[in-house]
Design an enzyme around this catalytic site. Structure first.
Site, PDB file in Angstrom:
ATOM      1  N   HIS A   1       0.797  -1.234   0.000  1.00 38.68           N
ATOM      2  CA  HIS A   1       0.000   0.000   0.000  1.00 38.68           C
ATOM      3  C   HIS A   1       0.819   1.267   0.000  1.00 38.68           C
ATOM      4  CE1 HIS A   1      -4.187  -1.374   0.512  1.00 38.68           C
ATOM      5  NE2 HIS A   1      -3.643  -2.432   1.090  1.00 38.68           N
TER       6      HIS A   1
ATOM      7  N   LYS B   1      -9.492  13.702   3.757  1.00 36.58           N
ATOM      8  CA  LYS B   1      -8.588  12.551   3.835  1.00 36.58           C
ATOM      9  C   LYS B   1      -7.717  12.745   5.055  1.00 36.58           C
ATOM     10  CE  LYS B   1      -7.189  13.701  -0.380  1.00 36.58           C
ATOM     11  NZ  LYS B   1      -7.159  12.444  -1.115  1.00 36.58           N
TER      12      LYS B   1
ATOM     13  N   THR C   1      -8.767   6.289  -2.815  1.00 37.82           N
ATOM     14  CA  THR C   1     -10.115   5.803  -3.126  1.00 37.82           C
ATOM     15  C   THR C   1     -11.113   6.935  -2.939  1.00 37.82           C
ATOM     16  OG1 THR C   1     -10.227   4.953  -0.867  1.00 37.82           O
ATOM     17  CG2 THR C   1      -9.797   3.354  -2.620  1.00 37.82           C
TER      18      THR C   1
ATOM     19  N   LYS D   1     -14.642   7.909  -5.057  1.00 41.37           N
ATOM     20  CA  LYS D   1     -15.963   8.192  -4.479  1.00 41.37           C
ATOM     21  C   LYS D   1     -16.480   9.533  -4.975  1.00 41.37           C
ATOM     22  CE  LYS D   1     -14.300   6.035  -0.234  1.00 41.37           C
ATOM     23  NZ  LYS D   1     -13.670   6.381   1.059  1.00 41.37           N
TER      24      LYS D   1
HETATM   25  C1  PLP Z   1     -12.376   6.707   1.360  1.00 41.95           C
HETATM   26  C2  PLP Z   1     -11.958   7.123   2.704  1.00 41.95           C
HETATM   27  C3  PLP Z   1     -10.616   7.418   2.965  1.00 41.95           C
HETATM   28  C4  PLP Z   1      -9.546   7.375   1.894  1.00 41.95           C
HETATM   29  O1  PLP Z   1      -9.449   8.656   1.311  1.00 41.95           O
HETATM   30  P1  PLP Z   1      -8.216   9.047   0.367  1.00 41.95           P
HETATM   31  O2  PLP Z   1      -8.632  10.376  -0.173  1.00 41.95           O
HETATM   32  O3  PLP Z   1      -8.131   8.010  -0.689  1.00 41.95           O
HETATM   33  O4  PLP Z   1      -7.026   9.136   1.235  1.00 41.95           O
HETATM   34  C5  PLP Z   1     -10.260   7.808   4.234  1.00 41.95           C
HETATM   35  N1  PLP Z   1     -11.170   7.904   5.220  1.00 41.95           N
HETATM   36  C6  PLP Z   1     -12.474   7.660   5.003  1.00 41.95           C
HETATM   37  C7  PLP Z   1     -13.443   7.797   6.125  1.00 41.95           C
HETATM   38  C8  PLP Z   1     -12.912   7.248   3.746  1.00 41.95           C
HETATM   39  O5  PLP Z   1     -14.202   6.980   3.547  1.00 41.95           O
END
Ligand code: PLP
Length: 806
Positions: A352, A543, A651, A655
């Site tokens: 990762h 994030k 991710t 979303k």
């Molecule tokens: C999807 C998600 C993340 C990951 O976000 P990134 O922008 O990919 O770092 C972190 N925390 C939560 C609560 C999420 O739903």
């Protein structure tokens, strides 16, 4: 159906919760609904287990130290096609479903993306009918609760479990001993074979709790099996009887510390002994559990690779390679070669991160004290591995140093990444770029020795939670335009593209977005007191707080924009709301200063009458899955601005784009694949590429040039470090900004001008109206590939060798 649900809920309320419905709280209603829903999931669950065993189906075991699940009620009901039924049942009872849903605490057993990926994967595996177990730790306290006080982050313990959770089953019959420390005894059998017996100095019980993970349309239900630590003897009576009450329960406290709390750092291992105890604890219990299941059903361990695939989610569970060998050699008496063949055919490993400081290592002394037998096994593995490497590349002694499981530089260490790689038959990265960088950098030499092991599996997200549940308005449009099958087959979302220019569709898309933004504006007002206009552009960065994710770049641009607006207040500005949310690890000083800077900038900007509604800045506290579910459907712009080469996938980017936000981003992680899917015209790309980043790093090019070349950048750095946003403590951000003026490891200064320019392209596009909405529609239409169903189908076919029909 509704009346059935009603009586099930009432029955749970009276007989299980023990409350008269007339006096029930929202939380009581949540419990009653969850218990009623769980009953329905459980029947599918037991049936699935029977079929898997009798059909000899291969099982997937997903080992992860984190599962960031969030709330489960809507997920479970919706996947069982019971959401509308329960909603109606509650309405008949005079209860509002929204309030019931909100009474559930978030299960925050993870830090961020890695943990949320594990949760999305569990849902997708159940959806695809793949028999799978998730294995992890049942932390008493998940990720801390963040409170912003005077602009600073404060951490408070989170207690999702303080009132128990209605979702889980305690399995009183599934308890394993997990040992630590002690010594290793060597003896030679009459046949002349050397055997080893580990005599641990300490033994802890691992007690299991199963939570059903329900797939879409209830296709299958898999267990998430989380382990809790218990002392073997909870009380030492001889001490208790002498009045030493603390001493009497000290063993218990030491044992139970293992599952007490989640380590709250993301992308930086803590390196503490308790963390290694956590890792080994859940790995050992999980392997004992799956081996005993395999033996019970199939009798012989040699068939393990045909019936089981074990996926390591990052290196946190990598000690499993050594533990599997120990169990096969010492407990089951297999010879080394057979044990090794079984182990490496069964395991696979997901990497990762390539950030050097994030690669997990353990000092040999710590490892040996805690796991003496495992260290021996690792030495054996390493010797054989280095022999093979030497044979393959006799002219390259340097290579041995890089591929060795033992790091011989400054203080010897066990490298968990090398261990996971050597013990697995497949190693995957999580985006095309990241996998490419794995082959070229950290795992370059291992890849030369084992050239067919590394493969790519670009991450995905479950559309059930991140589209259908969190954005019902958009889902309704998709069903109408693309067909009702869109909820079963995301690929038909592509049909939306043909209507991207259709003004009626555009109006509907805008109306749904506006409604979502209005809902978010309400949350913002409640939680921060700031009033924002839902008509403004909602610019979102949510994030974990980390320097490589470059929230600081965003904030510097905000400060520069603020100055530009003040200097020319009557220009044609685009009204913007900058929304930021994220937690910083408690010990991460710079990340906490960045949170403070966000709040300080918000104070100044939001209270300056000169900028009116042209710019608002909001830091929403306590980012978690539930908050993400409210912010994401309301976002117009998605900030994915990490230094190229540092975000393995992301991710959050998926979303947001799926929900119709346009991305402003660097060519990093899955941003590149998002661009490939949505097209260059529908994304705002800026900044250095990976190659340019490494070129600068190799040449030692620092921030000086970029600052000298950009008066705007120089001005904004001076403003922040000069106390423009912190009049109460003008020197507050001097150190933070000095970090940019010096090494600027994350190349914030290099990318500043190009980021600022990209933001002005965003403004222009937003002001043009129709083309923005068109681009948003094209984004939504082209995100189907990022479904975690696709990702899991690839793992199943290319790593696990498990049949799927998608
Ligand atoms: C999807 C998600 C993340 C990951 O976000 P990134 O922008 O990919 O770092 C972190 N925390 C939560 C609560 C999420 O739903």
């Amino acid at each position: 159906m509704v009346s059935e649900a009603k009586s099930a809920i009432i029955s749970k309320m009276t007989l299980s919760v023990g409350k008269d419905p007339a006096f029930a709280t929202d939380y009581d209603w949540f419990l009653a609904c969850a218990l009623a829903a769980r009953d329905r999931a459980t029947l599918r669950f037991l049936e699935g287990k029977r079929v898997t065993a009798s059909d000899g189906k291969k099982r997937v075991y997903y080992l992860s130290l984190e599962f960031l699940i969030g709330r489960q009620l809507t997920d479970v009901l919706s996947n069982l096609s019971l959401l509308d039924v329960f909603r109606a049942a509650l309405e008949d009872l005079g209860v509002d479903y929204e309030r019931v849903r909100s009474a559930e605490p978030d299960a925050a057993l993870g830090n961020g993306g890695l943990g949320r990926l594990a949760a999305c994967f569990m849902e997708s595996m159940a959806t695809l009918g793949i028999p799978a177990y998730g294995y992890g730790i049942r932390y008493d306290h998940g990720l801390f609760r963040q409170v912003i006080y005077d602009g600073w982050q404060e951490e408070y313990p989170e207690d999702w479990l303080s009132f128990g959770t209605p979702w889980e089953f305690l399995r009183t019959d599934v308890v394993f001993n997990v040992g630590f420390g002690g010594s290793v005894e060597t003896y030679v059998t009459p046949a002349g074979i050397t055997r080893y017996t580990w005599h641990p100095g300490e033994v802890v019980h691992a007690v299991s709790y199963d939570t059903p993970m329900v797939g879409w349309r209830g296709r299958s239900v898999n267990p998430l099996r989380l382990w809790s630590a218990r002392a073997v003897d909870p009380l030492r009576l001889e001490l208790f009887n002498r009045g030493d009450f603390a001493g009497a329960s000290s063993d218990q406290a030491r044992a139970e510390a293992i599952s007490k709390f989640l380590y709250p750092s993301d992308e930086t291992p803590s390196g503490q002994e308790l963390r290694l105890r956590q890792e080994y604890f859940f790995v050992s219990a999980s392997l004992q559990d799956l081996l005993s299941r395999h033996r019970r059903i199939y009798g012989d361990l040699h068939s393990l690779p045909e019936r089981a695939a074990i996926q390591l989610n990052d290196t946190h569970p990598a000690v499993a390679i050594a533990e599997m060998m120990r169990l096969l050699l010492d407990e089951h008496g297999l010879p080394w070669n057979e044990a090794w063949a079984i182990t490496s055919a069964t395991f696979s490993y997901t990497n990762h991160t390539l950030l050097p400081e994030a690669l997990e290592t353990w000092p040999l002394a710590v490892f040996e004290r805690l796991l003496p037998r495992h260290l021996q096994i690792i030495y054996f593995i390493n010797n054989l591995h280095l022999e093979a490497a030497k044979k393959a590349f006799p002219e390259e002694p340097e290579l041995l140093r890089s591929v060795s499981i033992i790091d011989e530089r400054d203080g010897r260490k066990v490298r968990m990444g090398q261990l996971a790689f050597v013990g697995s038959h497949a190693i995957n990265g999580v985006s095309a770029l990241h996998t490419d960088l794995m082959r070229k950098t950290t795992f370059r030499d291992l890849n030369r020795i084992y050239p067919d092991r590394i493969q790519n599996k670009t991450n995905g997200i479950t559309f059930r939670r991140w589209l259908h549940q969190s954005n019902p308005g958009l889902t309704a449009i998709l069903k109408e335009v693309c067909g009702a099958e869109v909820v079963d087959n995301p690929e038909v979302i592509e049909r939306l593209a043909a209507h991207a220019g259709d003004s009626a569709l555009q109006d509907r898309i805008r109306a749904v977005k506006l409604a979502n933004k209005t809902a978010l504006a309400k949350v913002i007002a409640e939680r921060t007191g700031v009033r924002v206009d839902p008509a403004a552009l909602f610019d979102v960065q949510i994030k974990r707080m980390h320097e490589y994710k470059r929230q600081l770049l965003n904030l510097l641009e905000t400060a520069a924009l603020y100055d530009a607006i003040r200097a020319n207040p009557d220009a044609d500005w685009t009204p913007r709301v900058k929304i930021m949310a994220g937690k910083a690890a408690a010990s991460y000083v710079n990340a906490k200063f960045i949170i403070k800077l966000a709040n300080d900038i918000a104070q100044v900007v939001n209270n300056d009458p000169a900028v009116r509604d042209l710019l608002k800045v909001v830091f929403l506290p306590n980012y978690n899955v539930s908050l993400a579910e409210v912010i994401i459907p309301a976002a117009d712009l998605s900030e994915q601005i990490s230094t190229a080469g540092m975000e393995a996938s992301g991710t959050g980017n998926m979303k947001l784009a799926l929900n119709g936000a346009l991305t402003i981003g660097t060519l990093d992680g899955a941003n590149i694949e998002i661009r490939d899917n949505v097209g260059n015209d529908n994304i705002f790309i800026f900044g250095l590429t990976t190659d340019e980043v490494s070129y600068r790093r190799e040449r030692g090019i620092t921030a000086g040039q970029a600052i000298a070349a950009s008066p705007m950048l120089a001005g904004v750095l001076n403003a922040v470090s000069g106390g423009r946003f912190s009049p109460d403590d003008p020197g507050r951000f001097v150190q933070l900004i000095d970090g940019l003026r010096g090494a600027d490891r994350y190349m914030v200064t290099d990318d500043f001008d190009s980021y600022y320019a990209a933001q002005r392209r965003v403004d222009a596009c937003w002001n043009s109206g129709e083309p923005w909405t068109r681009s948003a529609i094209i984004n939504i239409a082209n995100m189907a590939w990022f479904s975690s169903d696709r990702t899991i189908a690839e793992y199943a076919r290319e790593i696990w060798n498990v049949p799927v029909d998608l």
